[in-house]
Design a protein around this motif. Structure first.
Motif, PDB file in Angstrom:
ATOM      1  N   LEU A 178       0.427  -1.231  -0.391  1.00 25.81           N
ATOM      2  CA  LEU A 178      -0.156   0.417   0.188  1.00 25.81           C
ATOM      3  C   LEU A 178       0.809   1.512   0.088  1.00 25.81           C
ATOM      4  O   LEU A 178       0.552   2.657  -0.758  1.00 25.81           O
ATOM      5  N   ALA A 179       1.872   1.100   0.533  1.00 26.69           N
ATOM      6  CA  ALA A 179       3.232   2.502   0.709  1.00 26.69           C
ATOM      7  C   ALA A 179       3.901   3.140  -0.711  1.00 26.69           C
ATOM      8  O   ALA A 179       3.789   4.064  -0.245  1.00 26.69           O
ATOM      9  N   ARG A 180       3.414   1.442  -0.962  1.00 27.59           N
ATOM     10  CA  ARG A 180       4.711   2.021  -2.341  1.00 27.59           C
ATOM     11  C   ARG A 180       3.643   2.479  -3.219  1.00 27.59           C
ATOM     12  O   ARG A 180       3.826   3.094  -4.455  1.00 27.59           O
ATOM     13  N   ASN A 181       2.774   1.853  -3.948  1.00 29.16           N
ATOM     14  CA  ASN A 181       1.227   2.652  -4.353  1.00 29.16           C
ATOM     15  C   ASN A 181       1.092   3.650  -3.995  1.00 29.16           C
ATOM     16  O   ASN A 181       0.800   4.483  -4.856  1.00 29.16           O
ATOM     17  N   ALA A 182       0.708   4.118  -2.590  1.00 27.84           N
ATOM     18  CA  ALA A 182       0.984   5.449  -2.777  1.00 27.84           C
ATOM     19  C   ALA A 182       1.418   6.469  -2.666  1.00 27.84           C
ATOM     20  O   ALA A 182       2.111   8.040  -3.716  1.00 27.84           O
ATOM     21  N   LEU A 183       3.255   5.702  -2.574  1.00 27.98           N
ATOM     22  CA  LEU A 183       4.460   7.064  -3.632  1.00 27.98           C
ATOM     23  C   LEU A 183       4.917   6.861  -4.675  1.00 27.98           C
ATOM     24  O   LEU A 183       5.206   7.622  -5.062  1.00 27.98           O
ATOM     25  N   ARG A 184       3.534   6.006  -5.652  1.00 30.22           N
ATOM     26  CA  ARG A 184       3.501   6.401  -7.036  1.00 30.22           C
ATOM     27  C   ARG A 184       2.492   7.050  -7.535  1.00 30.22           C
ATOM     28  O   ARG A 184       3.213   7.920  -9.055  1.00 30.22           O
ATOM     29  N   THR A 185       2.537   7.326  -6.440  1.00 29.70           N
ATOM     30  CA  THR A 185       1.850   9.332  -6.697  1.00 29.70           C
ATOM     31  C   THR A 185       1.966   9.772  -6.451  1.00 29.70           C
ATOM     32  O   THR A 185       1.485  11.086  -7.020  1.00 29.70           O
ATOM     33  N   ARG A 186       3.271  10.114  -6.142  1.00 28.81           N
ATOM     34  CA  ARG A 186       4.034  11.042  -5.635  1.00 28.81           C
ATOM     35  C   ARG A 186       5.004  11.242  -5.881  1.00 28.81           C
ATOM     36  O   ARG A 186       6.106  10.162  -6.535  1.00 28.81           O
ATOM     37  N   THR A 187       6.122  11.935  -6.046  1.00 32.30           N
ATOM     38  CA  THR A 187       7.823  12.196  -6.100  1.00 32.30           C
ATOM     39  C   THR A 187       8.065  12.699  -5.295  1.00 32.30           C
ATOM     40  O   THR A 187       8.392  13.340  -4.750  1.00 32.30           O
ATOM     41  N   ARG A 188       9.329  11.929  -5.819  1.00 30.82           N
ATOM     42  CA  ARG A 188      10.393  12.146  -4.067  1.00 30.82           C
ATOM     43  C   ARG A 188       9.604  11.928  -2.865  1.00 30.82           C
ATOM     44  O   ARG A 188       9.717  13.266  -2.203  1.00 30.82           O
ATOM     45  N   ALA A 189       8.913  11.160  -2.709  1.00 34.29           N
ATOM     46  CA  ALA A 189       7.625  11.086  -1.002  1.00 34.29           C
ATOM     47  C   ALA A 189       9.028  10.027   0.164  1.00 34.29           C
ATOM     48  O   ALA A 189       9.561   8.876  -0.289  1.00 34.29           O
ATOM     49  N   LEU A 190       8.417   9.976   1.433  1.00 31.76           N
ATOM     50  CA  LEU A 190       8.626   9.502   2.562  1.00 31.76           C
ATOM     51  C   LEU A 190       6.996   8.447   2.521  1.00 31.76           C
ATOM     52  O   LEU A 190       6.846   9.758   3.324  1.00 31.76           O
ATOM     53  N   ALA A 191       7.328   7.789   3.035  1.00 29.86           N
ATOM     54  CA  ALA A 191       6.060   6.894   3.821  1.00 29.86           C
ATOM     55  C   ALA A 191       6.576   6.210   5.574  1.00 29.86           C
ATOM     56  O   ALA A 191       8.141   5.581   5.276  1.00 29.86           O
ATOM     57  N   LEU A 192       6.294   6.216   5.998  1.00 26.97           N
ATOM     58  CA  LEU A 192       6.285   5.378   7.427  1.00 26.97           C
ATOM     59  C   LEU A 192       5.331   4.741   7.193  1.00 26.97           C
ATOM     60  O   LEU A 192       4.161   4.696   7.326  1.00 26.97           O
ATOM     61  N   VAL A 193       5.752   3.351   7.988  1.00 31.37           N
ATOM     62  CA  VAL A 193       4.562   2.115   8.197  1.00 31.37           C
ATOM     63  C   VAL A 193       4.659   1.317   9.727  1.00 31.37           C
ATOM     64  O   VAL A 193       5.803   1.171   9.663  1.00 31.37           O
ATOM     65  N   VAL A 194       3.492   0.998  10.113  1.00 33.94           N
ATOM     66  CA  VAL A 194       4.267   0.435  10.959  1.00 33.94           C
ATOM     67  C   VAL A 194       2.965  -0.709  11.327  1.00 33.94           C
ATOM     68  O   VAL A 194       2.153  -0.310  11.115  1.00 33.94           O
ATOM     69  N   SER A 195       3.496  -1.561  11.977  1.00 33.13           N
ATOM     70  CA  SER A 195       2.770  -3.071  12.064  1.00 33.13           C
ATOM     71  C   SER A 195       3.273  -3.103  13.261  1.00 33.13           C
ATOM     72  O   SER A 195       3.953  -3.090  14.255  1.00 33.13           O
ATOM     73  N   SER A 196       2.185  -3.782  14.010  1.00 29.58           N
ATOM     74  CA  SER A 196       2.036  -4.366  15.094  1.00 29.58           C
ATOM     75  C   SER A 196       0.228  -5.106  15.763  1.00 29.58           C
ATOM     76  O   SER A 196       0.123  -5.459  15.153  1.00 29.58           O
ATOM     77  N   GLU A 197       0.384  -6.095  16.847  1.00 30.27           N
ATOM     78  CA  GLU A 197      -0.393  -6.142  17.280  1.00 30.27           C
ATOM     79  C   GLU A 197      -0.929  -6.046  18.378  1.00 30.27           C
ATOM     80  O   GLU A 197      -0.230  -5.652  19.658  1.00 30.27           O
ATOM     81  N   SER A 198      -2.503  -6.223  18.589  1.00 31.38           N
ATOM     82  CA  SER A 198      -3.286  -5.395  19.602  1.00 31.38           C
ATOM     83  C   SER A 198      -2.755  -7.062  20.928  1.00 31.38           C
ATOM     84  O   SER A 198      -4.275  -7.514  20.354  1.00 31.38           O
ATOM     85  N   ILE A 199      -3.172  -7.525  21.723  1.00 29.09           N
ATOM     86  CA  ILE A 199      -2.679  -7.870  23.492  1.00 29.09           C
ATOM     87  C   ILE A 199      -3.454  -7.861  23.988  1.00 29.09           C
ATOM     88  O   ILE A 199      -4.660  -8.524  23.830  1.00 29.09           O
ATOM     89  N   LEU A 227      10.205   3.682   3.874  1.00 25.66           N
ATOM     90  CA  LEU A 227      10.443   4.101   2.645  1.00 25.66           C
ATOM     91  C   LEU A 227      10.339   5.478   1.834  1.00 25.66           C
ATOM     92  O   LEU A 227       9.619   6.456   2.208  1.00 25.66           O
ATOM     93  N   THR A 228      10.611   4.819   0.589  1.00 28.94           N
ATOM     94  CA  THR A 228      10.882   6.326  -0.674  1.00 28.94           C
ATOM     95  C   THR A 228      11.478   5.939  -1.431  1.00 28.94           C
ATOM     96  O   THR A 228      11.168   5.056  -1.705  1.00 28.94           O
ATOM     97  N   ASN A 229      10.422   6.527  -2.691  1.00 29.60           N
ATOM     98  CA  ASN A 229      10.340   6.170  -3.980  1.00 29.60           C
ATOM     99  C   ASN A 229      12.075   7.545  -4.282  1.00 29.60           C
ATOM    100  O   ASN A 229      12.033   8.274  -5.254  1.00 29.60           O
ATOM    101  N   ASP A 230      12.417   8.149  -3.773  1.00 33.44           N
ATOM    102  CA  ASP A 230      13.205   9.323  -3.406  1.00 33.44           C
ATOM    103  C   ASP A 230      15.210   9.343  -4.158  1.00 33.44           C
ATOM    104  O   ASP A 230      15.471   8.004  -4.085  1.00 33.44           O
ATOM    105  N   PRO A 231      14.983   9.000  -6.113  1.00 34.86           N
ATOM    106  CA  PRO A 231      16.264   8.281  -6.195  1.00 34.86           C
ATOM    107  C   PRO A 231      17.548   8.808  -5.965  1.00 34.86           C
ATOM    108  O   PRO A 231      18.940   8.532  -5.837  1.00 34.86           O
ATOM    109  N   ALA A 232      17.299  10.098  -5.038  1.00 35.24           N
ATOM    110  CA  ALA A 232      18.245  10.516  -4.561  1.00 35.24           C
ATOM    111  C   ALA A 232      18.988  10.552  -2.906  1.00 35.24           C
ATOM    112  O   ALA A 232      19.844  10.747  -2.346  1.00 35.24           O
ATOM    113  N   LEU A 233      18.025  10.131  -2.586  1.00 32.99           N
ATOM    114  CA  LEU A 233      18.814   8.911  -0.847  1.00 32.99           C
ATOM    115  C   LEU A 233      18.777   7.354  -1.306  1.00 32.99           C
ATOM    116  O   LEU A 233      18.798   6.646  -0.119  1.00 32.99           O
ATOM    117  N   ARG A 234      18.974   6.828  -2.491  1.00 37.78           N
ATOM    118  CA  ARG A 234      18.814   4.903  -2.687  1.00 37.78           C
ATOM    119  C   ARG A 234      20.478   5.468  -2.011  1.00 37.78           C
ATOM    120  O   ARG A 234      20.458   4.272  -2.003  1.00 37.78           O
TER     121      ARG A 234
END
Length: 460
Positions: A178-199, A227-234
Motif C-alpha cells: 500500500l505504501a509503495r503504491n501511494a508513493l507512486r502517485t508522488r515524487t520524491r516522497a517518504l512513507a512510514l509503515v507501522v505494524s503491530s498487534e494488540s494483545i 520507505l522512499t521513492n526518491d532516487p536521490a536517497l538511494r
C-alpha cells in the motif's frame, strides 16, 4: 520557408527528449527503497517466562485436567523461549477484564518508543512523512491509530494516512504494498509503515482448544519502517524492493475458516486456529510461488524446471508405479536469504520442506520465534533484524520475505541489499547467545511426558 521543416524537426526532437526524460524520472520515482527500520523491544518488566505462562493457565478456573495438559503440550512444543513480552494487564492478572485504555496504552508504548527511535536513527522527522500506513489487526479505535500517530507527532495536514485492520499476520507486506503504491502517485516522497498487534484486549479465557492456541503463540512487539521513492536517497537506503506478490485463497471455505475470530459455545470471543492451517498455508504458498518464481529466478533455472516437468509428464507411465516427488524449483538460484514468518514451528517446517531449505536457511525464523514469539505482522522485521545483527547481509544479496495470514493469505517480496547493514537493533543485547546450544523449553523436564499423551494434532 526552408527553415520551417527544420524547426518542426527540432521541436519534435525536443519534445521526444523531454518526454523520455520525464518517463525515466517517473520510472526512477516508482522504485521503493528501505531507508531504515526499527523493531520494538518492550521494557524488561513486561517479560513473560514459561513459568509465568503456566501460572496464567492455572488462573483459568474453567479449565479441566485435559485442557491443562493440552496447553502444557503447546508450551513445551511451541519453540518460544523465556524472554518474550506481554501487555501489562496480563501481568496485573486482569486478562479477563481488559479495558479500552489497556489497548491504547499498549499501542502508545510502542508508538512512543519505536517511531521516535526510527526518526532519531534516520535523521528524518514527522514533518517529512508524506504517507503513513498503520497496520494493527485486532484493534480499531476511533479516531484511528493512524490519526493517533499523526496527532502524537504533529505530522503535516496533507499527510496521506491509511489504517489497516483485520488483515492478520500477513499484513506487514500488505502495508508495504500500500505504501509503495501511494508513493507512486508522488515524487520524491517518504512513507512510514507501522505494524503491530494488540494483545491486551484479545486474551481468550474459554476452553475451546482451537482458540487457546493463540494465547500461547502471540506476544507483544511491533515495527516501524521508513520507505522512499526518491532516487536521490538511494545511497542512504539499506535495500531496494524488487518485487512483491500477494495471494489470497479466501474463496476456499477451509482456508477461510482455518484462522477465524469467532465466539465459542459460551459466547467468549477468540481466534480459532484449526488443524487445516498448515495445509492452507502450503496451498496459498504454492499459488504465490507460481507468480513469484518467473520474476526472481534466472532463465536457466526456469528452463531446467520446465524441461524436467515436461519429461515427467511425457514419461508419466514410467513414474506411475513410483512415489518419487515431482521436480522442484531451486529458489536458491535467485535468492540468497529466506526471511520467513515465524508463525509457529509447524508453519516454518512446512515452508522449509516446500522450498527444500536446510536448517541454516530457517534459523533466523526459528530464533525469532524463540526470542520474540509470534508478533503478528511485524514478525518479518525481527527476522530481517536477526540476519542483519549476525552480519549475514552484504551488498547485492537478495532476501525473500514470506508471510502468512488469516483469509487465508500468502504474501512475498524480494529485497536487494544496496547499503551497509550492520545494525544489531533489538537483538543487540542477546545476538551473541543465538543460536543457543539447546532450544529445550524449561517445562520439558517437568512436563515432557505429556508429549506421549494422545490428543489433538497441534498447528504450532
Amino acid at each position: 520557408m526552408e527553415l520551417l521543416p527544420l524547426l518542426t524537426v527540432l521541436l519534435l526532437a525536443l519534445a521526444v527528449a523531454i518526454l523520455a526524460r520525464m518517463a525515466i524520472a517517473r520510472r526512477r520515482c516508482s522504485r521503493c527503497y528501505l531507508l531504515d527500520y526499527v523493531c520494538h523491544k518492550p521494557c524488561d518488566e513486561r517479560k513473560v517466562t514459561t513459568e509465568m505462562a503456566g501460572n496464567l493457565i492455572e488462573r483459568n478456573k474453567r479449565l479441566g485436567l485435559p485442557d491443562y495438559r493440552f496447553l502444557l503440550r503447546v508450551i513445551v512444543r511451541s519453540g518460544i523461549g523465556e524472554e518474550t513480552y506481554c501487555p501489562r494487564n496480563i501481568l496485573e492478572q486482569r486478562e479477563d477484564s481488559p479495558t479500552h485504555q489497556d489497548a491504547l496504552n499498549e499501542m502508545d508504548a510502542f508508538f512512543g518508543e519505536a517511531i521516535s527511535e526510527l526518526f532519531a536513527k534516520s535523521g528524518f522527522g514527522p514533518q517529512d512523512v508524506d504517507v503513513l500506513v498503520v497496520n494493527v489487526c485486532m484493534f480499531s479505535p476511533a479516531p484511528s491509530l493512524a490519526s493517533r500517530i499523526v496527532r502524537r507527532y504533529g505530522m503535516r495536514e496533507d499527510v496521506a494516512a491509511y489504517n489497516l485492520t483485520g488483515m492478520g499476520c500477513s499484513a506487514g507486506l500488505i502495508a508495504v504494498d500500500l505504501a509503495r503504491n501511494a508513493l507512486r502517485t508522488r515524487t520524491r516522497a517518504l512513507a512510514l509503515v507501522v505494524s503491530s498487534e494488540s494483545i491486551a484486549p484479545n486474551w481468550y479465557s474459554g476452553t475451546d482448544k482451537s482458540m487457546m492456541l493463540a494465547n500461547c503463540l502471540f506476544r507483544c512487539g511491533g515495527s516501524a519502517v521508513l520507505l522512499t521513492n526518491d532516487p536521490a536517497l538511494r545511497g542512504r537506503a539499506k535495500m531496494e524492493l524488487r518485487c512483491l506478490v500477494r495471494a489470497n485463497i479466501a474463496a476456499n471455505d477451509d482456508a477461510h475458516a482455518c484462522a477465524l475470530q469467532r465466539e465459542d459455545t459460551e459466547g467468549r470471543v477468540g481466534i480459532s486456529l484449526s488443524k487445516a492451517l498448515p495445509k492452507a498455508a502450503v496451498r496459498a504458498f504454492a499459488v504465490n510461488l507460481k507468480r513469484l518464481a518467473p520474476r526472481i529466478l534466472p532463465v536457466a533455472e526456469l528452463a531446467r524446471f520446465t524441461a524436467r516437468l515436461l519429461s515427467r509428464r511425457l514419461l508419466s507411465h514410467l513414474y506411475a508405479s513410483k512415489k518419487a516427488d515431482g521436480p522442484k524449483v531451486n529458489f536458491k538460484t535467485g535468492v540468497d536469504h529466506f526471511c520467513l514468518h515465524p508463525g509457529g514451528t509447524a508453519v516454518i517446517e512446512a515452508v522449509k520442506q516446500s522450498l527444500g531449505l536446510n536448517d541454516d536457511d530457517v534459523e533466523p525464523a526459528r530464533m525469532t520465534l524463540h526470542r520474540w514469539g509470534n508478533t503478528s505482522a511485524s514478525s518479518l522485521w525481527y527476522v530481517l533484524s536477526y540476519m542483519e545483527a549476525k552480519g549475514r547481509l552484504t551488498v547485492g544479496d537478495r532476501v525473500l520475505m514470506v508471510t502468512f495470514g488469516s483469509g487465508f493469505k500468502c504474501n512475498s517480496c524480494v529485497w536487494e541489499v544496496t547499503g551497509d547493514m550492520v545494525d544489531k537493533g533489538a537483538w543487540a543485547d542477546c545476538i551473541d547467545a543465538y543460536p543457543p546450544e539447546s532450544m529445550a523449553n524449561p517445562y520439558m523436564d517437568k512436563f515432557g511426558w505429556i508429549n506421549d499423551v494422545e490428543g489433538d494434532n497441534l498447528v504450532i
